[in-house]
Design a protein around this motif. Structure first.
Motif, mmCIF file in Angstrom:
data_model
loop_
_atom_site.group_PDB
_atom_site.id
_atom_site.type_symbol
_atom_site.label_atom_id
_atom_site.label_comp_id
_atom_site.label_asym_id
_atom_site.label_seq_id
_atom_site.Cartn_x
_atom_site.Cartn_y
_atom_site.Cartn_z
ATOM 1 N N SER A 61 0.844 -1.197 0.000
ATOM 2 C CA SER A 61 0.000 0.000 0.000
ATOM 3 C C SER A 61 0.880 1.247 0.000
ATOM 4 C CB SER A 61 -0.929 0.021 1.213
ATOM 5 O OG SER A 61 -0.187 0.078 2.420
ATOM 6 N N VAL A 62 0.324 2.346 -0.492
ATOM 7 C CA VAL A 62 1.067 3.601 -0.587
ATOM 8 C C VAL A 62 0.284 4.704 0.115
ATOM 9 C CG1 VAL A 62 2.096 5.320 -2.110
ATOM 10 C CG2 VAL A 62 2.074 2.919 -2.787
ATOM 11 N N THR A 63 0.966 5.463 0.947
ATOM 12 C CA THR A 63 0.388 6.640 1.595
ATOM 13 C C THR A 63 1.240 7.847 1.253
ATOM 14 O OG1 THR A 63 -0.447 5.329 3.451
ATOM 15 C CG2 THR A 63 -0.252 7.695 3.791
ATOM 16 N N VAL B 8 6.800 4.283 -6.732
ATOM 17 C CA VAL B 8 5.488 4.908 -6.563
ATOM 18 C C VAL B 8 5.202 5.742 -7.803
ATOM 19 C CG1 VAL B 8 4.085 6.470 -5.182
ATOM 20 C CG2 VAL B 8 5.737 4.963 -4.064
ATOM 21 N N GLU B 9 4.064 5.451 -8.438
ATOM 22 C CA GLU B 9 3.727 6.121 -9.696
ATOM 23 C C GLU B 9 2.450 6.950 -9.523
ATOM 24 O OE1 GLU B 9 2.245 4.476 -13.931
ATOM 25 O OE2 GLU B 9 4.333 3.963 -13.420
ATOM 26 N N GLN B 10 2.500 8.185 -10.043
ATOM 27 C CA GLN B 10 1.349 9.091 -9.997
ATOM 28 C C GLN B 10 1.282 9.910 -11.269
ATOM 29 O OE1 GLN B 10 2.936 10.774 -6.249
ATOM 30 N NE2 GLN B 10 0.810 10.782 -5.567
ATOM 31 N N ASN B 11 0.075 10.307 -11.607
ATOM 32 C CA ASN B 11 -0.117 11.260 -12.703
ATOM 33 C C ASN B 11 -0.240 12.658 -12.103
ATOM 34 O OD1 ASN B 11 -0.253 9.598 -15.125
ATOM 35 N ND2 ASN B 11 -2.094 8.736 -14.218
ATOM 36 N N ALA C 236 3.037 -4.690 3.177
ATOM 37 C CA ALA C 236 4.130 -3.721 3.092
ATOM 38 C C ALA C 236 3.523 -2.347 2.857
ATOM 39 C CB ALA C 236 5.090 -4.077 1.970
ATOM 40 N N ARG C 237 4.129 -1.348 3.430
ATOM 41 C CA ARG C 237 3.595 0.011 3.295
ATOM 42 C C ARG C 237 4.698 0.976 2.905
ATOM 43 N NH1 ARG C 237 1.746 4.090 8.042
ATOM 44 N NH2 ARG C 237 0.689 5.656 6.778
ATOM 45 N N VAL C 238 4.375 1.817 1.946
ATOM 46 C CA VAL C 238 5.290 2.873 1.508
ATOM 47 C C VAL C 238 4.703 4.214 1.932
ATOM 48 C CG1 VAL C 238 6.377 4.000 -0.459
ATOM 49 C CG2 VAL C 238 6.032 1.538 -0.485
ATOM 50 N N VAL C 239 5.490 5.041 2.574
ATOM 51 C CA VAL C 239 5.073 6.394 2.939
ATOM 52 C C VAL C 239 5.912 7.368 2.128
ATOM 53 C CG1 VAL C 239 4.857 8.095 4.771
ATOM 54 C CG2 VAL C 239 4.389 5.683 5.248
ATOM 55 N N LEU C 240 5.236 8.144 1.290
ATOM 56 C CA LEU C 240 5.920 9.096 0.409
ATOM 57 C C LEU C 240 5.517 10.504 0.795
ATOM 58 C CD1 LEU C 240 7.719 9.504 -2.124
ATOM 59 C CD2 LEU C 240 5.625 9.442 -3.483
ATOM 60 N N ASN C 241 6.492 11.353 1.004
ATOM 61 C CA ASN C 241 6.221 12.747 1.328
ATOM 62 C C ASN C 241 6.010 13.539 0.039
ATOM 63 O OD1 ASN C 241 6.857 15.686 2.056
ATOM 64 N ND2 ASN C 241 6.889 14.685 4.060
ATOM 65 N N ALA C 242 5.025 14.422 0.069
ATOM 66 C CA ALA C 242 4.719 15.217 -1.128
ATOM 67 C C ALA C 242 5.915 16.037 -1.589
ATOM 68 C CB ALA C 242 3.524 16.137 -0.854
ATOM 69 N N ASP C 243 6.814 16.363 -0.666
ATOM 70 C CA ASP C 243 8.000 17.146 -1.044
ATOM 71 C C ASP C 243 8.965 16.349 -1.915
ATOM 72 O OD1 ASP C 243 7.034 19.259 0.413
ATOM 73 O OD2 ASP C 243 8.163 18.760 2.228
ATOM 74 N N GLU C 244 8.838 15.013 -1.905
ATOM 75 C CA GLU C 244 9.735 14.172 -2.696
ATOM 76 C C GLU C 244 9.266 14.020 -4.146
ATOM 77 O OE1 GLU C 244 10.905 10.486 -0.672
ATOM 78 O OE2 GLU C 244 9.800 11.229 1.068
ATOM 79 N N ILE C 245 8.075 14.503 -4.454
ATOM 80 C CA ILE C 245 7.499 14.338 -5.790
ATOM 81 C C ILE C 245 7.958 15.476 -6.709
ATOM 82 C CG2 ILE C 245 5.330 14.217 -7.092
ATOM 83 C CD1 ILE C 245 4.022 13.120 -4.554
ATOM 84 N N GLU C 246 8.244 15.145 -7.936
ATOM 85 C CA GLU C 246 8.582 16.167 -8.928
ATOM 86 C C GLU C 246 7.289 16.715 -9.519
ATOM 87 O OE1 GLU C 246 11.013 16.673 -13.160
ATOM 88 O OE2 GLU C 246 11.134 14.799 -12.011
ATOM 89 N N ALA D 22 -1.868 7.287 -5.858
ATOM 90 C CA ALA D 22 -0.557 6.658 -6.072
ATOM 91 C C ALA D 22 -0.715 5.148 -6.198
ATOM 92 C CB ALA D 22 0.372 6.997 -4.921
ATOM 93 N N THR D 23 0.065 4.559 -7.090
ATOM 94 C CA THR D 23 0.099 3.100 -7.244
ATOM 95 C C THR D 23 1.505 2.598 -6.997
ATOM 96 O OG1 THR D 23 0.506 3.280 -9.633
ATOM 97 C CG2 THR D 23 -1.792 3.121 -8.912
ATOM 98 N N ALA D 24 1.610 1.352 -6.533
ATOM 99 C CA ALA D 24 2.904 0.757 -6.205
ATOM 100 C C ALA D 24 3.331 -0.213 -7.293
ATOM 101 C CB ALA D 24 2.824 0.026 -4.865
ATOM 102 N N ASP D 25 4.614 -0.186 -7.635
ATOM 103 C CA ASP D 25 5.190 -1.139 -8.583
ATOM 104 C C ASP D 25 6.454 -1.739 -7.945
ATOM 105 O OD1 ASP D 25 5.939 -2.616 -10.754
ATOM 106 O OD2 ASP D 25 6.791 -0.918 -11.860
ATOM 107 N N PRO D 26 6.409 -3.000 -7.521
ATOM 108 C CA PRO D 26 5.315 -3.955 -7.711
ATOM 109 C C PRO D 26 4.213 -3.762 -6.671
ATOM 110 C CG PRO D 26 7.097 -5.000 -6.521
ATOM 111 C CD PRO D 26 7.600 -3.635 -6.892
#
Length: 361
Positions: free
Chosen positions: A160-162, A249-252, A198-208, A176-180
């Protein structure tokens, strides 16, 4: 002539030379003594049977057979490196190589490939003899104690992704989607059995933040069914048999634009006799839209889907109307708006309209 005979003969010669030094004077005789000593030392150093003990402290011990042990279905769960700290050794080293001898010349090691059961195991530290450097005559400790568990693999563990934090003003991000999206976990049976996700925590500041697809490599944490993190130091995480230590972590990412809610032509019917429609208000008045920039450039207003019927109304009418999403717009921050059609007595309405006219700049 044997090596022992050579050594005896050299000793006899030295005694004779020393006797002559004391009986006759001369520096030549002293020089002869020195040369004889050097020759004797050379003979001694060339004799492989003459060895000296050399002590090695904190010897590095190689661990072998780990992969074979896992293929056999077992894994060490105790700290084997800690168990191997403080190993000392003594070697019988030929005189010629005494100074050059190192503990690594004897390949001290423990072999895990022979493990065939779970539980507490006593593993012997072994070594190899060396034609040049001799052999180890003692290793302390001779054995180490380790704990072994069955090695297990579980697949299809969900990821899962947060995303923490908000998108910067003027930008929108899709879910956000996770690969894999699914991973495989291998390791000690007791630990593997407790893994729930498994959990992924992504901070918005890390996104381009630029239009297009954003892909970010992020670390992950394993959790049990109670939501508690799991120590993964003994676990191997793979996808399609490839070890991984991060998740993509993939996002549009799309730009945003505020569009005005257009209320023209949404009122139908006529109010009761003596009443008139005096105004139309939408809440909210503007809606945030997201999509490709070339799409957003094509409109400024958002249309409403539906009408408000004021037939025979003698008071204001409120309705929830859905918005018409423009083609290729991927997101609206709301799907509906609240529309209020003000209905007042005609005289009051005229006064209100006159007041509004006077207040216009």
């Amino acid at each position: 002539m044997t090596n022992d005979n050579k050594t005896g003969k050299a000793a006899g010669e030295i005694k004779t030379i020393i006797r002559h030094v004391f009986l006759h004077n001369g520096w030549a005789k002293l020089l002869a003594i020195i040369i004889s000593l050097c020759l004797w030392a050379g003979l001694i150093s060339q004799d492989p049977k003459l060895t000296r003990e050399k002590n090695f402290q904190s010897v590095t011990v190689t661990i072998t057979g780990s992969d074979t042990m896992k293929r056999n279905g077992y894994i060490v769960t105790s700290d084997i490196n800690e168990a191997l700290s403080g190993v000392n050794a003594v070697a019988a080293v030929p005189q010629q190589y005494y100074d050059a001898a190192e503990a690594t010349n004897y390949n001290p090691r423990v072999d895990l490939s022979k493990i065939t059961s779970a539980g507490t195991q006593m593993i012997k530290i072994t070594s190899s003899s060396n034609s040049s450097y001799g052999k180890l005559v003692s290793i302390t400790p001779e054995t180490i104690e380790i704990t072994v568990e069955e090695y297990k693999t579980r697949s299809r563990i969900p990821v899962s992704v947060t995303v923490e934090g908000d998108a910067p003003k003027g930008w929108y991000m899709s879910a956000a989607t996770a690969d894999p999206a699914l991973i495989t976990v291998s390791g000690p049976q007791s630990v593997v059995n407790s893994v729930s996700r498994a959990r992924v925590v992504l901070n918005a500041d890390e996104i381009e933040w630029s239009e297009g697809i954003s892909r970010t490599a992020a670390s992950f944490t394993l959790y049990d069914k109670n939501g508690e993190p799991i120590d993964s130091s003994l676990l191997e995480v793979t996808t399609e048999s490839v070890l991984i230590d991060s998740i993509i972590v993939e996002q549009n990412i799309y730009p945003e634009k505020n569009a005005r809610v257009k209320t023209d032509g949404i009122v139908t019917g006529r109010p009761a006799s003596g009443y008139a429609v005096t105004g139309i208000a939408a809440e909210p008045e503007t809606v945030a839209t997201a999509g490709r920039q070339e799409v957003l450039d094509q409109f400024t207003d958002i249309m409403l889907n539906g009408t408000v019927d004021v037939t025979d109304a003698s008071e204001s009418v409120t309705a929830e109307l859905k918005l018409k999403r423009p083609a290729d717009v991927v997101h609206l921050n709301t799907d509906t708006v609240t529309v209020t059609v003000s209905v007042m007595p005609e005289e009051t309405g005229e006064e209100q309209r006159d007041a509004d006219t006077e207040n216009e700049p």
